[in-house]
Design a protein around this motif. Structure first.
Motif, PDB file in Angstrom:
ATOM      1  N   PRO A   1      13.317  59.125  55.320  1.00 55.09           N
ATOM      2  CA  PRO A   1      11.974  58.604  54.980  1.00 55.09           C
ATOM      3  C   PRO A   1      10.969  58.774  56.107  1.00 55.09           C
ATOM      4  O   PRO A   1       9.785  59.061  55.869  1.00 55.09           O
ATOM      5  N   LEU A   2      11.479  58.622  57.351  1.00 48.43           N
ATOM      6  CA  LEU A   2      10.597  58.755  58.514  1.00 48.43           C
ATOM      7  C   LEU A   2      10.045  60.179  58.584  1.00 48.43           C
ATOM      8  O   LEU A   2       8.839  60.386  58.782  1.00 48.43           O
ATOM      9  N   LEU A   3      10.922  61.151  58.404  1.00 53.69           N
ATOM     10  CA  LEU A   3      10.495  62.557  58.476  1.00 53.69           C
ATOM     11  C   LEU A   3       9.579  62.914  57.316  1.00 53.69           C
ATOM     12  O   LEU A   3       8.706  63.773  57.436  1.00 53.69           O
ATOM     13  N   MET A   4       9.791  62.231  56.168  1.00 59.31           N
ATOM     14  CA  MET A   4       8.974  62.535  54.988  1.00 59.31           C
ATOM     15  C   MET A   4       7.698  61.696  54.957  1.00 59.31           C
ATOM     16  O   MET A   4       6.913  61.816  54.019  1.00 59.31           O
ATOM     17  N   GLY A   5       7.532  60.824  55.944  1.00 64.13           N
ATOM     18  CA  GLY A   5       6.324  60.001  56.006  1.00 64.13           C
ATOM     19  C   GLY A   5       6.275  58.937  54.926  1.00 64.13           C
ATOM     20  O   GLY A   5       5.206  58.540  54.471  1.00 64.13           O
ATOM     21  N   ILE A   6       7.450  58.479  54.470  1.00 59.01           N
ATOM     22  CA  ILE A   6       7.507  57.449  53.429  1.00 59.01           C
ATOM     23  C   ILE A   6       7.730  56.096  54.089  1.00 59.01           C
ATOM     24  O   ILE A   6       8.663  55.939  54.878  1.00 59.01           O
ATOM     25  N   ASP A   7       6.891  55.152  53.737  1.00 56.75           N
ATOM     26  CA  ASP A   7       7.011  53.818  54.319  1.00 56.75           C
ATOM     27  C   ASP A   7       7.863  52.943  53.392  1.00 56.75           C
ATOM     28  O   ASP A   7       7.493  52.685  52.261  1.00 56.75           O
ATOM     29  N   LEU A   8       9.036  52.535  53.863  1.00 54.88           N
ATOM     30  CA  LEU A   8       9.845  51.605  53.050  1.00 54.88           C
ATOM     31  C   LEU A   8      10.673  50.695  53.964  1.00 54.88           C
ATOM     32  O   LEU A   8      10.977  51.039  55.100  1.00 54.88           O
ATOM     33  N   GLY A   9      11.009  49.494  53.408  1.00 57.38           N
ATOM     34  CA  GLY A   9      11.811  48.543  54.180  1.00 57.38           C
ATOM     35  C   GLY A   9      13.281  48.949  54.135  1.00 57.38           C
ATOM     36  O   GLY A   9      13.790  49.356  53.096  1.00 57.38           O
ATOM     37  N   LEU A  10      13.953  48.826  55.276  1.00 56.83           N
ATOM     38  CA  LEU A  10      15.338  49.300  55.351  1.00 56.83           C
ATOM     39  C   LEU A  10      16.368  48.227  55.043  1.00 56.83           C
ATOM     40  O   LEU A  10      17.536  48.537  54.849  1.00 56.83           O
ATOM     41  N   GLY A  11      15.955  46.958  55.044  1.00 59.81           N
ATOM     42  CA  GLY A  11      16.902  45.844  54.928  1.00 59.81           C
ATOM     43  C   GLY A  11      17.868  45.985  53.761  1.00 59.81           C
ATOM     44  O   GLY A  11      19.072  46.009  53.937  1.00 59.81           O
ATOM     45  N   ARG A  12      17.352  46.108  52.546  1.00 54.27           N
ATOM     46  CA  ARG A  12      18.220  46.198  51.360  1.00 54.27           C
ATOM     47  C   ARG A  12      19.027  47.484  51.364  1.00 54.27           C
ATOM     48  O   ARG A  12      20.176  47.512  50.941  1.00 54.27           O
ATOM     49  N   MET A  13      18.402  48.545  51.858  1.00 57.78           N
ATOM     50  CA  MET A  13      19.097  49.834  51.907  1.00 57.78           C
ATOM     51  C   MET A  13      20.330  49.763  52.809  1.00 57.78           C
ATOM     52  O   MET A  13      21.369  50.344  52.512  1.00 57.78           O
ATOM     53  N   ILE A  14      20.185  49.032  53.904  1.00 58.70           N
ATOM     54  CA  ILE A  14      21.305  48.939  54.864  1.00 58.70           C
ATOM     55  C   ILE A  14      22.404  48.032  54.318  1.00 58.70           C
ATOM     56  O   ILE A  14      23.591  48.322  54.463  1.00 58.70           O
ATOM     57  N   LEU A  15      22.005  46.952  53.662  1.00 58.92           N
ATOM     58  CA  LEU A  15      23.007  46.000  53.163  1.00 58.92           C
ATOM     59  C   LEU A  15      23.765  46.509  51.930  1.00 58.92           C
ATOM     60  O   LEU A  15      24.946  46.207  51.752  1.00 58.92           O
ATOM     61  N   ALA A  16      23.084  47.295  51.108  1.00 54.52           N
ATOM     62  CA  ALA A  16      23.671  47.702  49.817  1.00 54.52           C
ATOM     63  C   ALA A  16      25.032  48.389  49.934  1.00 54.52           C
ATOM     64  O   ALA A  16      25.934  48.100  49.148  1.00 54.52           O
TER      65      ALA A  16
ATOM     66  N   GLY B   1      16.140  54.697  47.529  1.00 49.80           N
ATOM     67  CA  GLY B   1      16.873  54.605  48.810  1.00 49.80           C
ATOM     68  C   GLY B   1      18.115  53.736  48.683  1.00 49.80           C
ATOM     69  O   GLY B   1      19.208  54.107  49.134  1.00 49.80           O
ATOM     70  N   VAL B   2      17.961  52.583  48.030  1.00 47.98           N
ATOM     71  CA  VAL B   2      19.103  51.666  47.855  1.00 47.98           C
ATOM     72  C   VAL B   2      20.185  52.346  47.017  1.00 47.98           C
ATOM     73  O   VAL B   2      21.366  52.313  47.353  1.00 47.98           O
ATOM     74  N   ARG B   3      19.737  53.001  45.950  1.00 45.64           N
ATOM     75  CA  ARG B   3      20.701  53.637  45.056  1.00 45.64           C
ATOM     76  C   ARG B   3      21.461  54.758  45.772  1.00 45.64           C
ATOM     77  O   ARG B   3      22.688  54.852  45.675  1.00 45.64           O
ATOM     78  N   MET B   4      20.721  55.581  46.484  1.00 48.01           N
ATOM     79  CA  MET B   4      21.361  56.700  47.182  1.00 48.01           C
ATOM     80  C   MET B   4      22.265  56.189  48.303  1.00 48.01           C
ATOM     81  O   MET B   4      23.370  56.692  48.507  1.00 48.01           O
TER      82      MET B   4
END
Lengths: 297, 229
Positions: free
Chosen positions: B127-142, B61-64
């Protein structure tokens, strides 16, 4: 609102001299800036409108220096550029609202001004139409409306009647003359009739210099004794074109033409003197300029 | 204050179009594809170590996000300094504006407000639609720092050359270069340090440099807007 232009020159890269020591004092009223294409009219308008700075000289509007305090000058002016366009995706009302916001007009006054301007230029019915759908004449009217927002003390309009149909042109001229009653309007054009009908005073620019400054009647008077009317055949018409400045040529049938010409001596044929108009005066001055330039180089 | 808000509203109307919206949809779709490419591995890991599975999804997620979302900022903001000129309205806007740099500044603010609002939505929905549980913090900041740098670069080049295409091309070239040969062209201004880190580069220093350079370039673009006729 006085506009003082003192010894202004403008050089563009490549040593192209657009203006050369122009000095003009312009007071309240509609002032015409006349001249052929490339004479420097638009350059001068842009300098007064703080869109560019002179290479030399000084321009003040109401005593405010255009170079040192451009933002203060902009508070006083409305500007209609030569090729006016509006954001295509905005409606006429939204565009005027945007310009009003940029000009710092607050809510109620802005709305009041926009409605008044739309009515003044006859666009009330098209207020909710997108500017992208407007004809050239409608766009030009939108242009004058945006320039007038905020009731500017100085209105600069550059070639405003270009592309307008005859009815719109007359309407526009009358509007400019009306606006000049209580503010300074600088009308730049190469259409002599616009200046003749709307302006109290004018300056004639040629090759970046002021070659005449005065009232329209004074410019017309410069051609006194040098305007002729004559009816000639086609061959004489061709010879006359080489020796004189032909202002108009109307075919009268049978290969003959009725000419109106400007020149120091009468043209070939049975020519009679004619009363000079502003256009004749303009042509006479431009002819003298051309001759002076030819003599100089 | 109300006038400024009204102006921001008008600028938003001018700046944000279908292009931005379409890009967000494409970015969301690309993120979903990226996540699904490791879905089998993630599920296998989830059976034995849920923490590792979550970390794997977050890394993707962070990379993408870091790869795609700076381009969304570019799409939203590149017209800021040339919008008037493109529409033939430059002289009107420049004579009407009391403070000229305020015009592109408002546009950049509007574009970035839209970009910041879009990041969590685009990154959270797949991720929500795919049912994947992950934290968004780093993804948003990256994506923020590379987005700031690319925006500044595109705006400065656009303002200098008077065309948003050249600005977009310059920023795009840097982006592609870092994608193909990480850090070779950009050095300490490497764009993808959060998702695809280089060993000899400190993340915090890299992010500060990117944001600082972006701010300087944006300021330069605003100055050029005022000066360029």
């Amino acid at each position: 609102m006085d506009v003082a232009i003192k010894q202004v020159s403008k050089l563009y890269p490549g040593k192209v001299r657009a203006l050369d020591g122009v000095t003009l004092n312009i007071g309240t009223g509609t002032f015409g800036l006349l001249g052929p294409n490339g004479a420097g009219k638009t350059t001068l308008m842009r300098l007064v409108a703080t869109l560019d700075v002179p290479t030399r000289g000084e321009i003040t509007v109401g005593g405010i220096d255009c170079r040192r305090r451009p933002a203060e000058v902009r508070r006083l002016l409305g500007y209609l550029p030569q090729s006016f366009a509006a954001f295509r995706r905005l409606t006429a009302y939204e565009f005027l609202d945007y310009v009003g916001l940029l000009k710092g007009l607050d809510g109620p006054r802005r709305r009041r001004d926009i409605e008044r301007m739309l009515e003044l230029v006859g666009l009330t019915g098209a207020a909710r139409a997108r500017a992208g759908t407007f004809s050239g004449g409608m766009l030009q009217r939108l242009g004058i409306a945006q320039a007038l927002l905020g009731d500017p003390a100085l209105l600069i309009v550059d070639e405003p009647t270009a592309g307008l149909d005859p009815e719109e042109r007359v309407r526009f001229r009358n509007l400019l003359a009306e606006l000049g009653k209580d503010r300074t309007v600088i009308l730049s054009t190469h259409i002599v009739a616009d200046v003749e009908r709307a302006c109290r005073e004018l300056a004639l620019l040629a090759a970046g210099r002021v070659v005449f400054r005065g009232e329209p009647s004074e410019l017309a008077a410069l051609a006194a004794g040098a305007v002729w009317e004559v009816e000639v055949d086609e061959g004489t018409y061709e010879r006359t074109r080489l020796s004189h400045q032909v202002v108009s040529a109307v075919s009268t049938g049978g290969g003959r033409f009725r000419l109106r010409v400007v020149g120091e001596s009468p043209p070939p044929g049975a020519a009679g003197p004619a009363t000079p108009t502003l256009e004749d005066g303009y042509m006479a001055v431009m002819r003298r300029q051309q001759r002076a330039q030819q003599a100089a180089g | 204050m109300r006038r400024q808000l009204a102006l921001l509203g008008r600028e938003a109307r001018l700046m944000l179009g279908w292009g931005f919206l379409c890009f967000l949809v494409v970015a969301g779709f690309a993120l979903a594809v990226g996540l699904s490419s490791v879905e089998h591995e993630r599920r296998t890991l989830a059976a034995v170590d849920p923490g590792m599975a979550r970390a794997l999804a977050e890394r993707v997620g962070v990379r993408m996000g870091e790869l795609l979302m700076p381009l969304a900022a570019l799409v939203a903001s590149t017209h800021a300094v040339v919008l008037d000129r493109e529409n033939g309205v430059g002289e009107v806007v420049r004579t009407a504006a009391r403070w000229r740099p305020g015009v592109p500044l408002r546009r950049v603010l509007v574009a970035w407000a839209a970009f910041l609002a879009a990041i969590p939505v685009v990154l959270a929905v797949p991720p929500l639609l795919m049912g994947i549980d992950l934290g968004l913090g780093r993804m948003i900041l990256a994506p923020l720092a590379p987005a700031a740098f690319l925006t500044g670069l595109a705006l400065a080049v656009s303002a200098w050359l008077g065309s948003y295409v050249t600005g977009l091309a310059a920023a795009g070239m840097v982006w592609v270069s870092d994608l193909m040969r990480p850090g070779v062209l950009t050095g300490p201004l490497y764009l993808f340090q959060a998702g695809q880190p280089l060993a000899d580069l400190n993340l915090q220093a890299n992010r500060l440099l990117l944001v600082g350079a972006g701010a300087v370039l944006i300021a330069l673009a605003l100055g050029l807007y005022d000066r360029r006729a």
